[in-house]
Design an enzyme around this catalytic site. Structure first.
Site, mmCIF file in Angstrom:
data_model
loop_
_atom_site.group_PDB
_atom_site.id
_atom_site.type_symbol
_atom_site.label_atom_id
_atom_site.label_comp_id
_atom_site.label_asym_id
_atom_site.label_seq_id
_atom_site.Cartn_x
_atom_site.Cartn_y
_atom_site.Cartn_z
ATOM 1 N N GLU A 20 3.461 1.444 2.863
ATOM 2 C CA GLU A 20 4.517 0.443 2.707
ATOM 3 C C GLU A 20 5.474 0.835 1.581
ATOM 4 O O GLU A 20 6.692 0.647 1.687
ATOM 5 C CB GLU A 20 3.889 -0.928 2.451
ATOM 6 N N ASN A 55 0.849 -1.189 0.000
ATOM 7 C CA ASN A 55 0.000 0.000 0.000
ATOM 8 C C ASN A 55 0.885 1.240 0.000
ATOM 9 O O ASN A 55 2.117 1.150 -0.043
ATOM 10 C CB ASN A 55 -0.978 -0.014 1.185
ATOM 11 N N ASP A 86 -7.554 -7.109 1.164
ATOM 12 C CA ASP A 86 -7.520 -8.570 1.038
ATOM 13 C C ASP A 86 -8.347 -9.025 -0.156
ATOM 14 O O ASP A 86 -7.952 -9.924 -0.907
ATOM 15 C CB ASP A 86 -8.069 -9.225 2.314
#
Length: 524
Positions: free
Chosen positions: A239, A236, A310
């Site tokens: 990150e 993301n 997810d």
């Protein structure tokens, strides 16, 4: 099916046009999720499984001991979270799923295992250990607002449990079409397990039919996984910023910043492709050959939504494993994420829900007057309108690249489609291949497209004069002087933008190959 195949020969899903090769499929049609589910790829999810709790109640008073609200709990729900939520999404989308991880023998571990089994997920490699605490995250909410989250996690993962999981990874990887690593930093994927996966994949050749499975890494820190050479990593924005050791700008400016550092991200992750997820701003794909592809999210109002990331990576992995092109897989994954953000709690996107979502675009073409009213609302919010037009008869990669470029010129993208009669006048009696309702549905389903309308005039000039877009975009095989619409744009102060030309990509060429029974154009 150890790698995305070039030609699939299974029974078609309901509504699936006969003979469609998924490796050439660009459009998001309602039959596509069923076709992907029919492939039933075998996918292993290796990682940090969790149990999410959602407790909801009312608040009518403060407690006496402290200035804190008292929540009178009225409902409790527990659902698989983390890597387990990824597995649930894969199963709901039609994959044959196995889970490898470590849980405790506590009540949360028993609950989590039972829910996975009930969903048809193989838990052979989901190990339990009496000294392990099953990670739980309980969210307490009232009136749709999360007030508090309580995390219960293991301080350390037992060494013998890690050794047992590492020893079982080789057997877990066998006969899998894809392996997903879901590393949330909880310690389950420490060196023994990571080394076990590296040993299991060693010597497996991507090019062999039964060779190395597709490897997708969804990790808070992808760097330790770089030696495995993942096919895809999905950091993301936060990150990605840590990987680059810099602060990313806010909003849409993050996209350009991420793109400017594509080489560094690819090098740091060792991946063949990087997909950076940007929450409400969608995603951006980065590849070594310079391919950039955006998706745009259709966010809902703030809700108790969790786990859309997810869902995204699950749908992306399923689509790639089944053979869908990478850019189309990205668009499909964005659609799946859009489905779950409209649902409360930790949710999954099923094949049926995704098909319904894509089907909803079938009747989305607006008349010019209604579209004008909608655009006035966007302008009141300071947003810039981009308009482009064309036949868009048989969607191909040139179209999708062109539309993504057009979207980046403003905030709202309108695509005006030539009517069926107009296409016949332009292209001849054999066209269009697809009627305007079908063309509108597949174009509207692209995440970069906000509105679709249809026009029947010889040029788009009358529509442009009515809608007055800030930017009128056309493909690079034109110049502003060649366009009949240019004077209409310039008379109210708009701008004509010519986009990049995509060589050897044309609907006419695609239709010719189909009619002559030719296969795909070879690529180097």
């Amino acid at each position: 099916m150890s790698q995305p195949s070039d030609g699939l020969h299974r029974e078609p899903a309901p509504g699936d046009p006969a003979g469609v090769d998924l490796s050439q499929q660009r459009a998001l049609s309602e039959w596509l999720p069923g076709r992907l589910a029919a492939e039933q790829p075998a996918i292993l999810v290796l990682g940090d499984v969790m149990l999410d709790g959602w407790w909801s109640g009312t608040i009518e008073r403060l407690c006496r001991e402290a200035p804190a609200p008292v929540v009178d709990v009225q409902s409790r729900e527990s659902v698989p979270g983390g890597a387990a939520n990824t597995a649930m999404n894969l199963a709901a989308l039609g994959a044959r799923v196995s889970v490898a991880g470590i849980i405790g023998t506590d009540d949360a571990g028993v609950d989590l295992r039972n829910q996975l089994v009930a969903a048809g997920i193989d838990v052979t490699y989901l190990l339990d250990h009496p000294d392990m605490v099953t990670t739980t995250k309980i969210r307490i909410s009232s009136g749709g607002q999360v007030m508090l989250r309580i995390d219960d996690c293991a301080k350390a993962v037992p060494a013998d449990a890690l050794a047992e999981l590492a020893a079982s990874v080789r057997a877990a990887v066998e006969h899998q079409d894809a392996v997903m690593v879901c590393d949330y930093g909880a310690g389950v994927l420490a060196d023994p397990v990571r080394g076990g996966l590296m040993d299991a994949l060693a010597g497996k050749d991507r090019a062999e039919p039964a060779g190395r499975p597709l490897l997708v890494v969804d990790s808070h820190d992808p760097r330790p996984w770089a030696p495995l050479g993942p096919d895809l990593v999905t950091p993301n924005a936060q990150e990605a910023a840590r990987l680059l050791d810099l602060r990313l700008p806010d909003g849409q400016d993050r996209v350009a910043a991420v793109g400017d550092h594509a080489g560094e991200l690819l090098a740091a992750t060792g991946a063949r492709a990087v997909v950076v997820t940007l929450d409400r701003d969608g995603t951006v794909l980065l590849t070594p050959d310079g391919v950039r592809h955006r998706t745009w999210a259709r966010p809902a109002a703030e809700k108790q939504a969790s786990g859309a990331g997810d869902t995204f990576v699950a749908a992306l992995t399923l689509a790639r494993t089944a053979g869908l092109p990478l850019t189309a897989s990205l668009d499909l994954a964005q659609s799946a994420a859009d489905v779950v953000v409209h649902q409360p709690g930790t949710s999954v996107c099923s094949t049926a829900a995704l098909s319904r979502y894509l089907k909803a675009f079938a009747d989305t073409a607006l008349g010019a007057d209604e579209l004008e009213r909608q655009l006035q609302l966007h302008r009141a919010q300071g947003q810039r309108i981009v308009l482009t037009n064309g036949c868009f008869d048989v969607l191909h990669s040139g179209h999708t690249r062109y539309l993504n470029q057009a979207k980046q010129l403003g905030d709202v993208l309108v695509v005006a489609l030539n009517s069926d009669d107009s296409v016949r006048r332009l292209k001849g009696a054999g066209r269009p291949i697809n009627q305007v309702a079908d063309r509108a549905a597949v174009v509207a389903a692209l995440s970069c497209v906000d509105y679709v309308t249809v026009f029947d005039t010889p040029t788009a000039a009358p529509l442009i004069r009515q809608l007055r877009p800030e930017v009128y975009a056309k493909g690079g095989d034109y110049t502003p002087e060649m366009l009949a619409e240019t004077p209409s744009v310039e008379e109210y102060g708009g701008r004509v933008a010519i986009l990049d030309y995509v060589a050897e990509r044309s609907t006419t060429a695609v239709v010719k190959r189909i009619r002559e029974g030719e296969g795909a154009v070879p690529t180097n």
